[in-house]
Write an enzyme that holds these catalytic residues in place. Structure first.
Site, mmCIF file in Angstrom:
data_model
loop_
_atom_site.group_PDB
_atom_site.id
_atom_site.type_symbol
_atom_site.label_atom_id
_atom_site.label_comp_id
_atom_site.label_asym_id
_atom_site.label_seq_id
_atom_site.Cartn_x
_atom_site.Cartn_y
_atom_site.Cartn_z
ATOM 1 C CG ASP A 1 -2.069 0.966 1.150
ATOM 2 O OD1 ASP A 1 -3.055 0.692 0.447
ATOM 3 O OD2 ASP A 1 -1.963 2.015 1.791
ATOM 4 C CE1 TYR B 1 -4.842 6.972 -0.770
ATOM 5 C CE2 TYR B 1 -4.255 7.390 1.520
ATOM 6 C CZ TYR B 1 -4.633 6.519 0.518
ATOM 7 O OH TYR B 1 -4.809 5.178 0.795
ATOM 8 C CG HIS C 1 -4.741 -4.034 1.258
ATOM 9 N ND1 HIS C 1 -4.116 -3.677 0.078
ATOM 10 C CD2 HIS C 1 -4.592 -2.961 2.093
ATOM 11 C CE1 HIS C 1 -3.622 -2.456 0.195
ATOM 12 N NE2 HIS C 1 -3.895 -1.996 1.409
#
Length: 369
Positions: free
Chosen positions: A166, A293, A347
């Site tokens: 990630d 982000y 994940h």
């Protein structure tokens, strides 16, 4: 380096329970299930358990089970766990988490990787903006610079290994690209996604299929990333104020890669989900973590020089509930010497399948010469 202990005041826990109790539930259409986001029936059950049965002090004690520290690097306070391996010559390995998880992602694999002949010195930091590190959002490349200083200047390692997925994937790729003489090997569980900057003529048939999948996934599941890459501050007000809102947002991301019936299993269990959410809540870092982000998006579209492909040996493990990228996609960025399609998991494999994940890391890093 200063020793660190997690010790959350009881007033924070009492306030949390009051906020859960006083939630204004929005209601949902009959039969909507999970089609519009996190299902209200499930969320009510989970938050009722959170308020009345979940034992934060038990997991706070678990978080304090291993040595942890804070250190100031380039003006940013970094929190990290540091556990020495018990083997004859342990390899130093830094593990980097992602979003919406935390350094707790790796808790279950610590005893598995620090015992035995093939052991590791584990360094597990909280990314800036997350958990008990400073609430300062910076780009993945900037995090890599901090990790290099942590490992070499603070802890004194000349060379080390790195693994992550990630957001951690971006940090680890940057480490390998910028510091190839320092990084011995890297391990990744994803390799990034096509973002429209690639020349279609240079892509294989499998890469084009992967790009089409990612585009479809982005339209159906990628809203969280678009919001956090553009308006993270607007989102932060609600999530920092409402524990139920925070849980709903994080669970909706888990659901993006996992069917509803596997949501708890995918993150290792109900208590593991809540412990991860608690780390965001008690540190008030959901806003700063989301801002990363925007920092990464700004770096991507700034027109700056992209990172060069690394020649550091890289291992890739693709779990079946992750986006299924082909080997040639990963080879665009890293020197792939091991590429495995795993039999099960998703994940958060380090929480869901700790032994499988630990065995994969040990097998890869101890096979690299």
């Amino acid at each position: 380096m200063e020793p660190f202990t997690v010790n959350i005041p009881e007033s924070v826990i009492s306030d949390l329970k009051n906020r859960i109790r006083n939630t204004r539930w929005p209601g949902e259409a009959e039969g909507s299930d999970w089609h519009y986001g996190t299902n209200e029936k499930y969320l009510k059950e989970l938050t009722n358990y959170w308020e009345n049965e979940y034992e934060w002090r038990k997991y706070e004690q678990q978080l304090n089970q291993y040595p942890q520290y804070t250190v100031l690097i380039d003006g940013i306070s970094i929190h990290f766990q540091y556990i020495k391996g018990k083997g004859p010559n342990p390899k130093p390995l830094i593990l980097t988490h992602g979003w919406p998880d935390s350094y707790y992602r790796f808790h279950k694999i610590i005893p598995l990787l620090t015992e035995g002949e093939q052991s590791f010195d584990l360094i597990i930091p909280s990314i800036p903006g997350f958990g008990f590190s400073d609430k300062k959002a910076i780009s993945s490349e900037a995090v890599a610079d901090l990790w290099k200083k942590l490992m070499t200047e603070i802890l004194g390692y000349k060379n080390f290994c790195a693994a992550g997925g990630d957001i951690g994937m971006g940090v680890v790729k940057a480490l390998a690209s910028k510091y190839p003489d320092t990084i011995e090997a890297i391990h990744l569980t994803d390799a990034g996604y096509p973002m429209g900057q690639e020349d279609p003529e240079s892509m294989s048939g499998d890469e084009k299929k992967f790009a089409q999948f990612v585009q479809q996934w982005w339209y159906s599941e990628g809203a969280y990333a678009m919001v956090q890459s553009t308006k993270p501050q607007s989102l932060a007000y609600g999530l920092n104020d409402s524990p139920v809102g925070l849980a709903a947002w994080i669970i909706s991301f888990i659901n993006a890669g996992t069917p509803p019936e596997l949501i708890e299993k995918a993150m290792g269990g109900k208590d593991e989900i809540l412990t991860n959410i608690m780390i965001y809540w008690v540190t008030q870092t959901i806003g700063s973590s989301a801002k990363m982000y925007k920092e990464d998006a700004a770096a991507l579209w700034s027109g700056g020089e992209p990172l060069k492909k690394s020649n550091v040996p890289a291992g890739i493990a693709v779990f079946p509930r992750e986006a299924q990228f082909p080997k040639e996609w990963a080879e665009r960025f890293v020197n792939v010497v091991s590429f495995k399609n795993m039999d099960e998991g998703g994940h958060f494999a380090a929480l869901e399948l700790p032994k499988v994940f630990a065995d994969e890391l040990r097998s890869f890093f101890y096979s690299v010469k």
